[in-house]
Design a protein around this motif. Structure first.
Motif, PDB file in Angstrom:
ATOM      1  N   LEU A   1      56.086  14.923  38.690  1.00  0.00           N
ATOM      2  CA  LEU A   1      54.885  14.703  37.881  1.00  0.00           C
ATOM      3  C   LEU A   1      54.568  15.915  37.012  1.00  0.00           C
ATOM      4  CD1 LEU A   1      52.490  12.815  40.314  1.00  0.00           C
ATOM      5  CD2 LEU A   1      53.465  11.948  38.188  1.00  0.00           C
TER       6      LEU A   1
ATOM      7  N   PHE B   1      47.853  16.161  37.467  1.00  0.00           N
ATOM      8  CA  PHE B   1      48.589  14.967  37.863  1.00  0.00           C
ATOM      9  C   PHE B   1      49.402  15.192  39.133  1.00  0.00           C
ATOM     10  CE2 PHE B   1      47.688  14.211  33.403  1.00  0.00           C
ATOM     11  CZ  PHE B   1      47.125  12.945  33.493  1.00  0.00           C
ATOM     12  N   SER B   2      49.934  16.401  39.318  1.00  0.00           N
ATOM     13  CA  SER B   2      50.704  16.664  40.529  1.00  0.00           C
ATOM     14  C   SER B   2      49.799  16.788  41.756  1.00  0.00           C
ATOM     15  CB  SER B   2      51.585  17.902  40.369  1.00  0.00           C
ATOM     16  OG  SER B   2      50.824  19.056  40.141  1.00  0.00           O
TER      17      SER B   2
END
Length: 132
Positions: free
Chosen positions: A4, A89-90
């Motif tokens: 990601l 996002f990660s």
């Protein structure tokens, strides 16, 4: 998390050299997991989720958390997240692991512990919190 981070490389909130502090959290989290693994070997009991434990371990980090291995993994994953520059996002990787552990593995293990150790486990469960 790494995938990601590279697929969606923006939305980072920490940058070099601050992101390197993630190494410290990774070391802390993994050392917690290894320490518990050693404790389980010392007490000659099962550490694997789907195998039957022989003894109820309440020593060491288990005095503060009923799930110090999962806590250690969450801390280590949080360290990976920071190391990846805090890519928003990660962060889903950390949250995904937490949710799977909290609503999947831990309830299964707690039910198993109640069945095997009964009142002894219930007393421990009332005394020590699930996470911290």
């Amino acid at each position: 998390m790494v995938v990601l981070n590279y697929l969606i490389p923006f939305a980072s909130i920490t940058f070099y050299p601050l992101n390197l502090s993630g190494f410290g959290l990774i070391i802390i989290g993994l050392s917690m997991a290894f320490r518990i693994s050693k404790l389980f070997r010392m007490f000659n009991t099962e550490i694997h989720t789907f195998k039957t434990p022989q003894k109820l371990v309440t020593h060491g980090l288990f005095k503060y958390s009923r799930n110090p291995i999962y806590l250690g993994f969450v801390i280590a994953l949080f360290g990976v997240w920071i190391l990846l520059s805090g890519n928003l996002f990660s962060l889903f990787g950390v949250m995904f692991f937490f949710l799977i552990a909290n609503f999947g593995y831990i309830p299964y293990e707690e039910k198993q512990m109640e069945t095997i150790f009964g009142q002894e486990y219930l007393a421990y469960k009332n005394k020590v919190r699930r996470w911290i």
